[in-house]
Design a protein around this motif. Structure first.
Motif, PDB file in Angstrom:
ATOM      1  N   TYR A   5       5.591  54.889 -62.600  1.00 27.57           N
ATOM      2  CA  TYR A   5       6.830  55.697 -61.767  1.00 27.57           C
ATOM      3  C   TYR A   5       7.990  54.747 -62.090  1.00 27.57           C
ATOM      4  O   TYR A   5       8.317  53.476 -61.837  1.00 27.57           O
ATOM      5  N   THR A   6       9.641  55.750 -62.241  1.00 23.79           N
ATOM      6  CA  THR A   6      10.638  54.671 -61.923  1.00 23.79           C
ATOM      7  C   THR A   6      11.420  55.617 -61.358  1.00 23.79           C
ATOM      8  O   THR A   6      10.703  57.224 -60.948  1.00 23.79           O
ATOM      9  N   SER A   7      12.783  55.461 -60.893  1.00 24.56           N
ATOM     10  CA  SER A   7      14.013  56.090 -60.238  1.00 24.56           C
ATOM     11  C   SER A   7      13.771  57.610 -60.815  1.00 24.56           C
ATOM     12  O   SER A   7      13.737  58.779 -60.249  1.00 24.56           O
ATOM     13  N   GLU A   8      13.598  57.668 -62.353  1.00 22.00           N
ATOM     14  CA  GLU A   8      13.956  58.600 -63.053  1.00 22.00           C
ATOM     15  C   GLU A   8      13.372  59.608 -63.071  1.00 22.00           C
ATOM     16  O   GLU A   8      12.773  60.538 -62.673  1.00 22.00           O
ATOM     17  N   ASN A   9      11.859  59.185 -62.587  1.00 21.55           N
ATOM     18  CA  ASN A   9      10.663  59.817 -62.200  1.00 21.55           C
ATOM     19  C   ASN A   9      10.294  60.617 -60.510  1.00 21.55           C
ATOM     20  O   ASN A   9       9.638  61.253 -60.350  1.00 21.55           O
ATOM     21  N   CYS A  10      11.463  60.435 -60.047  1.00 22.18           N
ATOM     22  CA  CYS A  10      11.521  60.347 -58.224  1.00 22.18           C
ATOM     23  C   CYS A  10      13.333  60.833 -57.899  1.00 22.18           C
ATOM     24  O   CYS A  10      13.598  61.414 -58.682  1.00 22.18           O
ATOM     25  N   LEU A  11      12.987  61.737 -56.832  1.00 22.38           N
ATOM     26  CA  LEU A  11      14.069  61.865 -56.071  1.00 22.38           C
ATOM     27  C   LEU A  11      14.886  61.233 -55.223  1.00 22.38           C
ATOM     28  O   LEU A  11      13.841  60.231 -54.288  1.00 22.38           O
ATOM     29  N   TRP A  12      15.901  60.582 -54.907  1.00 20.41           N
ATOM     30  CA  TRP A  12      16.966  59.566 -55.178  1.00 20.41           C
ATOM     31  C   TRP A  12      17.652  60.580 -53.759  1.00 20.41           C
ATOM     32  O   TRP A  12      18.483  60.548 -53.672  1.00 20.41           O
ATOM     33  N   VAL A  13      17.260  59.984 -52.522  1.00 21.71           N
ATOM     34  CA  VAL A  13      18.069  60.223 -51.624  1.00 21.71           C
ATOM     35  C   VAL A  13      18.808  60.141 -50.879  1.00 21.71           C
ATOM     36  O   VAL A  13      19.715  60.945 -50.897  1.00 21.71           O
ATOM     37  N   GLN A  14      19.916  58.571 -51.258  1.00 21.96           N
ATOM     38  CA  GLN A  14      21.047  58.985 -51.217  1.00 21.96           C
ATOM     39  C   GLN A  14      22.465  59.642 -52.263  1.00 21.96           C
ATOM     40  O   GLN A  14      23.229  60.470 -51.918  1.00 21.96           O
ATOM     41  N   ASP A  15      21.272  59.908 -52.779  1.00 25.71           N
ATOM     42  CA  ASP A  15      22.386  61.197 -53.895  1.00 25.71           C
ATOM     43  C   ASP A  15      22.395  62.506 -53.146  1.00 25.71           C
ATOM     44  O   ASP A  15      22.821  63.466 -52.877  1.00 25.71           O
ATOM     45  N   VAL A  16      20.494  63.046 -52.276  1.00 31.22           N
ATOM     46  CA  VAL A  16      20.470  63.717 -51.510  1.00 31.22           C
ATOM     47  C   VAL A  16      21.594  64.059 -50.426  1.00 31.22           C
ATOM     48  O   VAL A  16      22.389  65.190 -49.913  1.00 31.22           O
ATOM     49  N   LEU A  17      22.056  62.758 -50.091  1.00 34.79           N
ATOM     50  CA  LEU A  17      23.100  62.447 -48.592  1.00 34.79           C
ATOM     51  C   LEU A  17      24.513  63.137 -49.808  1.00 34.79           C
ATOM     52  O   LEU A  17      24.996  63.437 -48.541  1.00 34.79           O
ATOM     53  N   GLN A  18      25.034  61.947 -50.362  1.00 31.41           N
ATOM     54  CA  GLN A  18      25.935  62.256 -50.944  1.00 31.41           C
ATOM     55  C   GLN A  18      26.135  64.170 -51.111  1.00 31.41           C
ATOM     56  O   GLN A  18      27.228  64.474 -50.440  1.00 31.41           O
ATOM     57  N   ARG A  19      25.390  64.831 -51.563  1.00 32.97           N
ATOM     58  CA  ARG A  19      25.193  66.378 -51.720  1.00 32.97           C
ATOM     59  C   ARG A  19      25.649  66.893 -50.512  1.00 32.97           C
ATOM     60  O   ARG A  19      25.803  67.312 -50.419  1.00 32.97           O
ATOM     61  N   MET A  20      24.916  66.270 -49.398  1.00 39.01           N
ATOM     62  CA  MET A  20      25.039  66.696 -48.253  1.00 39.01           C
ATOM     63  C   MET A  20      26.036  66.603 -47.369  1.00 39.01           C
ATOM     64  O   MET A  20      26.849  67.444 -47.078  1.00 39.01           O
ATOM     65  N   GLN A  21      26.390  66.100 -47.890  1.00 40.72           N
ATOM     66  CA  GLN A  21      28.213  65.035 -47.305  1.00 40.72           C
ATOM     67  C   GLN A  21      29.055  66.277 -47.912  1.00 40.72           C
ATOM     68  O   GLN A  21      30.275  66.749 -46.519  1.00 40.72           O
ATOM     69  N   GLU A  22      28.958  66.635 -49.055  1.00 41.03           N
ATOM     70  CA  GLU A  22      29.954  67.741 -49.273  1.00 41.03           C
ATOM     71  C   GLU A  22      29.943  68.847 -48.819  1.00 41.03           C
ATOM     72  O   GLU A  22      30.730  69.704 -48.896  1.00 41.03           O
ATOM     73  N   ARG A  23      29.022  69.219 -47.948  1.00 42.15           N
ATOM     74  CA  ARG A  23      29.311  70.635 -47.840  1.00 42.15           C
ATOM     75  C   ARG A  23      29.769  70.646 -46.350  1.00 42.15           C
ATOM     76  O   ARG A  23      29.800  71.958 -44.967  1.00 42.15           O
ATOM     77  N   GLU A  24      29.928  69.017 -45.686  1.00 40.44           N
ATOM     78  CA  GLU A  24      30.976  69.067 -44.291  1.00 40.44           C
ATOM     79  C   GLU A  24      30.184  69.429 -43.278  1.00 40.44           C
ATOM     80  O   GLU A  24      29.866  70.000 -42.456  1.00 40.44           O
ATOM     81  N   THR A  25      28.740  68.947 -43.217  1.00 37.03           N
ATOM     82  CA  THR A  25      27.414  69.157 -42.314  1.00 37.03           C
ATOM     83  C   THR A  25      28.356  68.300 -41.478  1.00 37.03           C
ATOM     84  O   THR A  25      29.258  66.908 -41.285  1.00 37.03           O
ATOM     85  N   SER A  26      27.926  68.427 -40.115  1.00 35.22           N
ATOM     86  CA  SER A  26      28.259  67.602 -38.586  1.00 35.22           C
ATOM     87  C   SER A  26      27.047  66.815 -38.539  1.00 35.22           C
ATOM     88  O   SER A  26      27.831  65.605 -37.318  1.00 35.22           O
ATOM     89  N   LEU A  27      26.106  66.569 -39.236  1.00 39.71           N
ATOM     90  CA  LEU A  27      24.787  66.375 -38.625  1.00 39.71           C
ATOM     91  C   LEU A  27      24.001  66.482 -39.596  1.00 39.71           C
ATOM     92  O   LEU A  27      23.383  67.271 -39.702  1.00 39.71           O
ATOM     93  N   ASN A  28      23.432  64.725 -40.347  1.00 37.33           N
ATOM     94  CA  ASN A  28      22.549  65.022 -41.048  1.00 37.33           C
ATOM     95  C   ASN A  28      21.310  63.932 -40.856  1.00 37.33           C
ATOM     96  O   ASN A  28      21.517  63.270 -40.338  1.00 37.33           O
ATOM     97  N   VAL A  29      20.607  63.993 -40.689  1.00 37.55           N
ATOM     98  CA  VAL A  29      19.160  63.353 -40.083  1.00 37.55           C
ATOM     99  C   VAL A  29      18.035  63.377 -41.218  1.00 37.55           C
ATOM    100  O   VAL A  29      17.806  64.799 -41.812  1.00 37.55           O
ATOM    101  N   PHE A  30      17.931  62.272 -42.039  1.00 33.18           N
ATOM    102  CA  PHE A  30      16.655  61.328 -42.330  1.00 33.18           C
ATOM    103  C   PHE A  30      15.264  61.483 -41.865  1.00 33.18           C
ATOM    104  O   PHE A  30      16.491  60.214 -41.732  1.00 33.18           O
ATOM    105  N   LEU A  31      14.136  61.844 -42.070  1.00 30.93           N
ATOM    106  CA  LEU A  31      13.298  61.422 -41.196  1.00 30.93           C
ATOM    107  C   LEU A  31      11.958  60.789 -42.549  1.00 30.93           C
ATOM    108  O   LEU A  31      11.569  61.855 -43.685  1.00 30.93           O
ATOM    109  N   LEU A  32      12.813  59.810 -43.142  1.00 31.61           N
ATOM    110  CA  LEU A  32      11.409  58.959 -43.789  1.00 31.61           C
ATOM    111  C   LEU A  32      10.251  58.797 -43.811  1.00 31.61           C
ATOM    112  O   LEU A  32      10.033  57.400 -43.164  1.00 31.61           O
TER     113      LEU A  32
END
Length: 571
Positions: free
Chosen positions: A171-198
């Motif tokens: 597999y490559t990145s095209e077959n997976c979920l990109w964490v940094q993309d999720v972070l950017q989309r979370m920021q668009e929601r104007e959250t006060s805290l974004n926590v990623f536990l990987l």
């Protein structure tokens, strides 16, 4: 300090620090889970100067300058939402053991912290993308968002990727979920805290080429990354019986309830892991953060000034957690069969059956479930079991039926793949006292689309740039007076409780990116370490295992093992 004693307290004593005379008054205790709550009788607590040893008290005006404790806790969330994903049963890679138990542990703990939790196991690429999109719809200005992933994963040049269960061997990145993309989309929601536990490995994926370039991240001070292991390292589990927790969750669960800044809490987890003999030199938690405020997972929730938005968020979450109502089925022979339902995860449901009424002329009878709607992920050999453990569930028996009431349990997995209403058949088998021949009666039952199946995660979502309006946009809800299709003002409440304390088991995660297939079963168990009291009460030492897939016929092939009851990551 003041100690309040009550029989409902797990440890018998609740300690409250920094108490002043302004805190005296009437207090009661609330005990609750997802479906029920009970309040204790009120108690009048008196706090006078000199009530505490080694403390000096002075009378203060409640309207005056707040106490230090109040100044520290002034930060709050408008809501708290968590998405927990655990992938174990990979189609083209070695299965993991820990994700199920880890997700179960985290679900119970975060619910106690008033998080709205969506917990999902064994998701393919489409389901992971859809689940994240729905999760983002629960976020809004001031909300705390937490994403936990356990499973195979990898990291290339600072970009982290979560591997779905249907990822191909190379597999490559095209077959997976990109964490940094999720972070950017979370920021668009104007959250006060974004926590990623990987909770996954962070080895490089040699099959991947040039990593994708993330868009411009907003300059915020609200991001926390907690990695179960360091860059270019693996995450481990310890084999113990049939269930396992990951090393990370083993230590995190002991700290996550602490009323501390998120980064302080995770630093303590890292210190605890560093003292563990069995993982020293093999796995160490890594923390990355730009958090500038004392945000804690324990912060209270204070609703925003827009009640419509709050109601919309509650509804959006509730739709994925609706259980069918329990019901009684009356058969022609006079036997009454009770059907009950409980949620183990957001996409896993338990159905239990028991005989309520049995006429005197019937010597024996039993009720089994058969003919389920196609598309469910279930093992027929583990259906209609006499106890939950045999059915593959982590829920304690007493959460569903008292021990003295016999019943049969069936565990339905993969509810997110239901494309139509859930239907099954209840087959009653009985014998009359004066006849040897067994008699059969059947009734077909339809219970709609339970739990997360209502969200249709198997369906593609709109492109990323339209994600904010793909299903239910909280930002625009206050301007609309009608619910979107599929949402209603109320849902039936379950008559059974679905939350119980999870078994304590341990597993570990491995790194994605290197192609491991079932046809290359090479395994290597690391040498057994001395037993670590931090992890186990058992006297026997526990083997620590790791798994990784190596591409292009590389010789070394370490196998990561994970608990099939909890989230774990591996590469």
């Amino acid at each position: 300090m003041i100690a309040i004693f009550g029989v409902v307290m797990c440890r018998g004593c609740l300690q409250i620090l920094c108490v002043t005379t302004a805190d005296r008054g009437m207090y009661s205790c609330r005990v609750f889970n997802l479906y029920h709550e009970v309040w204790s009788d009120q108690v009048h607590v008196k706090i006078d100067p000199g009530s505490s040893i080694d403390a000096s008290w002075e009378e203060i005006d409640a309207a005056a300058t707040p106490s230090p404790a109040r100044q520290i806790s002034k930060l709050y969330a408008t809501d708290k939402v968590a998405l927990l994903m655990g992938n174990m049963n990979y189609l083209h890679h070695r299965p993991l053991r820990a994700p199920m138990a880890d997700v179960h542990e985290m679900t119970n703990l975060l619910r106690q912290l008033d998080f709205k939790v969506v917990s999902l196991l064994d998701l393919n690429w489409q389901e992971m993308h859809s689940a994240v999109t729905e999760f983002l719809l629960l976020l809004d200005r001031g909300v705390y968002g937490l994403l936990y992933f356990a499973g195979h994963g990898y990291e290339n040049y600072g970009n982290s990727f979560m591997v779905p269960i249907d990822a191909p061997a190379s597999y490559t990145s095209e077959n997976c979920l990109w964490v940094q993309d999720v972070l950017q989309r979370m920021q668009e929601r104007e959250t006060s805290l974004n926590v990623f536990l990987l909770d996954m490995c962070r080895k490089r994926n040699l099959n991947d080429g040039v990593p994708p370039q993330p868009g411009q991240l907003k300059v915020t001070a609200n991001i926390v990354f907690g990695y179960a292991t360091c860059v270019d390292a693996e995450a481990f589990e310890v084999n113990k019986d049939d269930l396992s927790n990951g090393i990370f969750i083993n230590f995190l669960k002991q700290r996550v309830m602490e009323d501390e800044k998120v980064t302080v809490m995770l630093d303590r987890v890292a210190e605890d892991m560093g003292r563990c003999e069995i993982t020293r030199g093999r796995q160490a938690l890594e923390l990355r953060s730009n958090l500038s405020e004392r945000r804690a997972l324990t912060d209270r929730i204070q609703s925003s000034g827009c009640p419509e938005t709050t109601s919309a968020r509650n509804l959006q979450w509730a739709i994925a957690h609706v259980l069918p109502k329990s019901r009684n089925l009356q058969f022609d022979c006079g036997v009454t069969v009770q059907l009950g339902f409980a949620a183990e995860f957001s996409n896993i449901m338990i159905i239990y059956t028991r005989i309520l009424e049995n006429p005197k002329d019937i010597a024996s009878c039993s009720a089994h479930l058969t003919d389920f709607t196609e598309g469910l992920d279930m093992d027929l050999k583990m259906s209609n079991q006499e106890n939950l453990l045999d059915a593959g569930s982590l829920l304690p028996m007493e959460i569903l039926l008292p021990a003295e009431l016999p019943g049969l349990y069936t565990r339905l997995k993969g509810l997110q793949r239901l494309t139509k209403e859930l239907t099954f058949t209840v087959c009653l088998q009985y014998k009359y006292t004066n006849l040897d021949e067994e008699v059969h009666e059947r009734q077909t039952v339809t219970v709609g689309k339970p739990l997360v199946s209502k969200l249709n995660l198997h369906e593609p979502r709109l492109p990323r740039s339209y994600s904010a309006s793909s299903s239910f946009d909280l930002h625009s809800f206050s301007h609309s007076s009608s619910f979107p299709e599929g949402f209603g003002p109320s849902f039936p409440a379950s008559e059974t409780s679905s939350i119980g304390s999870a078994s304590t088991t341990w597993s570990y995660y491995s790194q994605p990116g290197l192609s491991a297939t079932p046809s290359s079963p090479g395994k290597l168990n690391l040498p057994v370490e001395d037993d670590s009291p931090e992890l186990f009460d058992s006297d026997a030492p526990q083997p620590l295992t790791t798994s990784k897939s190596l591409p292009h016929g590389q010789v070394e092939d370490l196998t990561y093992r994970f608990s099939n009851m909890h989230n774990f990551h591996s590469c």
